[in-house]
Design a protein around this motif. Structure first.
Motif, PDB file in Angstrom:
ATOM      1  N   HIS A 222      52.884  -2.192 -84.202  1.00 26.32           N
ATOM      2  CA  HIS A 222      52.006  -3.199 -83.593  1.00 26.32           C
ATOM      3  C   HIS A 222      51.040  -3.658 -84.680  1.00 26.32           C
ATOM      4  O   HIS A 222      51.434  -4.348 -85.620  1.00 26.32           O
ATOM      5  N   ALA A 225      51.456  -3.119 -88.846  1.00 27.18           N
ATOM      6  CA  ALA A 225      52.578  -3.646 -89.627  1.00 27.18           C
ATOM      7  C   ALA A 225      52.134  -4.382 -90.893  1.00 27.18           C
ATOM      8  O   ALA A 225      52.826  -4.331 -91.908  1.00 27.18           O
ATOM      9  N   GLU A 254      67.298   0.187 -91.393  1.00 26.69           N
ATOM     10  CA  GLU A 254      65.840   0.334 -91.374  1.00 26.69           C
ATOM     11  C   GLU A 254      65.206  -1.041 -91.213  1.00 26.69           C
ATOM     12  O   GLU A 254      65.775  -2.058 -91.620  1.00 26.69           O
ATOM     13  N   LYS A 255      64.008  -1.048 -90.629  1.00 25.80           N
ATOM     14  CA  LYS A 255      63.322  -2.319 -90.365  1.00 25.80           C
ATOM     15  C   LYS A 255      62.650  -2.864 -91.636  1.00 25.80           C
ATOM     16  O   LYS A 255      62.130  -2.095 -92.441  1.00 25.80           O
ATOM     17  N   MET A 257      59.481  -4.611 -92.732  1.00 30.44           N
ATOM     18  CA  MET A 257      58.167  -4.775 -92.111  1.00 30.44           C
ATOM     19  C   MET A 257      57.701  -6.237 -92.162  1.00 30.44           C
ATOM     20  O   MET A 257      57.944  -6.930 -93.150  1.00 30.44           O
ATOM     21  N   GLY A 258      57.050  -6.672 -91.067  1.00 28.88           N
ATOM     22  CA  GLY A 258      56.585  -8.064 -91.013  1.00 28.88           C
ATOM     23  C   GLY A 258      57.670  -9.026 -90.548  1.00 28.88           C
ATOM     24  O   GLY A 258      57.468 -10.235 -90.572  1.00 28.88           O
ATOM     25  N   PHE A 259      58.797  -8.472 -90.138  1.00 28.29           N
ATOM     26  CA  PHE A 259      59.894  -9.300 -89.601  1.00 28.29           C
ATOM     27  C   PHE A 259      60.198  -8.863 -88.180  1.00 28.29           C
ATOM     28  O   PHE A 259      60.102  -7.686 -87.855  1.00 28.29           O
ATOM     29  N   LEU A 305      69.243 -11.711 -91.530  1.00 32.12           N
ATOM     30  CA  LEU A 305      68.576 -11.485 -90.240  1.00 32.12           C
ATOM     31  C   LEU A 305      68.432 -12.719 -89.349  1.00 32.12           C
ATOM     32  O   LEU A 305      68.199 -12.583 -88.155  1.00 32.12           O
ATOM     33  N   ASN A 313      56.955 -12.474 -88.961  1.00 34.17           N
ATOM     34  CA  ASN A 313      55.962 -12.530 -87.883  1.00 34.17           C
ATOM     35  C   ASN A 313      54.562 -12.636 -88.501  1.00 34.17           C
ATOM     36  O   ASN A 313      54.418 -12.716 -89.721  1.00 34.17           O
ATOM     37  N   ASP A 315      52.334 -10.665 -89.211  1.00 40.54           N
ATOM     38  CA  ASP A 315      51.901  -9.660 -90.177  1.00 40.54           C
ATOM     39  C   ASP A 315      52.457  -9.870 -91.570  1.00 40.54           C
ATOM     40  O   ASP A 315      52.009  -9.233 -92.521  1.00 40.54           O
TER      41      ASP A 315
END
Ligand SMILES: CC(C)(COP(=O)(O)OP(=O)(O)OC[C@H]1O[C@@H](n2cnc3c(N)ncnc32)[C@H](O)[C@@H]1OP(=O)(O)O)[C@@H](O)C(=O)NCCC(=O)NCCS
Length: 378
Positions: A222, A225, A254-255, A257-259, A305, A313, A315
């Motif tokens: 949340h 990030a 793995e993710k 970050m910020g997406f 992606l 996003n 972040d």
């Protein structure tokens, strides 16, 4: 009542009715009280937007002047709170410090009548006023410095940067920071706002409502990030490493970050605004090589992606903006909390107007009829 289908994370399940903000995740549209975020960022400011969110309409000139005065007047914090902060470990997480301070603040302003409009107004002005002072005070005190008293002649955003850096900010820096606060002020029923609603529905005081929301915001999925994005860019380090980094992450599932976003399936409109702000800051104060990495990462990630509807996003670019403003990475999430206080309070007020205690049901997956086994037989 028939038990509905269980949806992990309550995905797609309406948890409340609200007229505070609206997101169209397919179009990349965000509105506060019907006004597009792009318009508010261009013409409004954080305090006016906070008023709009909480009280439902843009203030008249008279209402706005009174609100600004009421917030400014409450910016100071009591010496007992300062003394409490002095006792926090300097290695403590700023979000934990903020959460503790807001919980403690509630003891100084005991719950009165939740249906009294003046109690709601005072608590609202007080919480909006004190959040930046608490964040700046903890930051200075953990370095062994005295806190800097807030200055009433400075705008909300300029005053925070002043308290943090002990010097008056450049007007562009203050403007950009104000837009960042406006951008983060509200975002429908995300995890922290949902948590605020659940807490509010017990009819507890607004300090406890905010304490719950701050705790929820602190997680890396949340509010945390944007801090993770800066760590990721540091790990990538060079443009040549962007593709191998991406490929490794995708291969390991793995993710990045910020997406990604539960609601937006296109690029988050706030990311576009932040990207423009970052460019303005770099033009004025010098380039940041991390920005080149971010742009390359966005372009390359689209190949992997975009078809899944995963884009940058809010972040993704906010950390780059804060870094240029000289804000330490571990204050990014507390700043998010400063801004989101407006949204949390708007939802608190809306919940009180038509309250029903949250009490969902569960799908039980455990055993039945198990006999107690004495400890010696286990
Ligand atoms: C925000 C977030 C939690 C929303 O995710 P969600 O709606 O729960 O989506 P899921 O985690 O179920 O992911 C759905 C699919 O998209 C992929 N995905 C989602 N976000 C991704 C990301 N950031 N990087 C790579 N893949 C991602 C998942 O791996 C999954 O793929 P699969 O279907 O092949 O298994 C998620 O996108 C995320 O963790 N992002 C990184 C953290 C972040 O930036 N948070 C700030 C949000 S404003």
């Amino acid at each position: 009542m028939a038990v509905g289908e269980y949806k992990p994370g309550l995905e797609g399940i309406p948890a409340t009715q609200s007229n505070i903000s609206f997101i169209d995740g397919q179009q990349g549209l965000l509105e506060y009280r019907g006004i597009r975020i792009e318009e508010l960022c261009r013409y409004s400011n954080f305090l006016e937007t906070a008023y709009l969110l909480i009280f439902g309409e843009l203030p008249t000139a008279k209402q706005f002047a009174a609100f600004v005065e009421d917030v400014n007047y409450r910016r100071r914090i009591k010496y007992r709170i300062r003394d409490m902060i002095k006792c926090f470990p300097e290695s403590g997480q700023p979000m934990d410090a903020l959460q503790s301070c807001i919980a403690a603040l509630g003891m100084f302003y005991p719950l009165a009548d939740l249906h009294d409009a003046s109690f709601i107004y005072d608590a609202t002005a007080r919480l909006i006023a004190k959040m930046p002072t608490l964040v700046a005070t903890f930051h200075l005190m953990r370095q062994g410095n005295d806190p800097v008293a807030p200055r009433d002649d400075l705008s909300y955003a300029a005053n925070f940067l002043y308290m943090l850096n002990e010097k008056e900010p450049d007007p562009l820096a203050a403007h950009v920071f104000d837009v960042c606060l406006t951008l983060h002020a509200e975002h429908t029923v995300n995890a922290s706002t949902f948590c605020a609603l659940v807490t509010a529905s017990t009819l507890t005081d607004p300090y406890t409502v905010l304490t719950s929301a701050i705790g929820t915001l602190s997680g890396p999925l949340h509010g945390g990030a944007n801090e993770e994005v800066m760590r990721m860019l540091a790990e990538i380090g060079t443009i040549e490493n962007v593709v191998p980094y991406l490929e490794r992450k995708i291969k390991n599932k793995e993710k990045i970050m910020g997406f990604g976003h539960r609601i937006y399936k296109v690029k988050d409109p706030r990311a576009n605004i932040l990207q423009e702000l970052a460019i303005k800051l770099f033009d004025r104060f010098g380039h940041d090589p991390y920005f080149d990495l971010a742009i390359e990462l966005e372009n390359q990630a689209a190949k992997y992606l975009a078809e899944k509807g995963i884009f940058p996003n809010v972040d993704f670019y906010s950390g780059l903006v804060y870094r240029k403003l000289g804000i330490p990475t571990d204050l990014f999430t507390p700043i998010f909390a400063i801004a989101r206080t407006a949204g949390w309070l708007a939802h608190w007020k809306e919940q009180l107007a038509d309250n029903r205690l949250f009490r969902p049901i569960q799908v039980y997956t455990g055993r039945h009829g198990v006999r107690y086994k004495p400890i010696g037989e286990r």
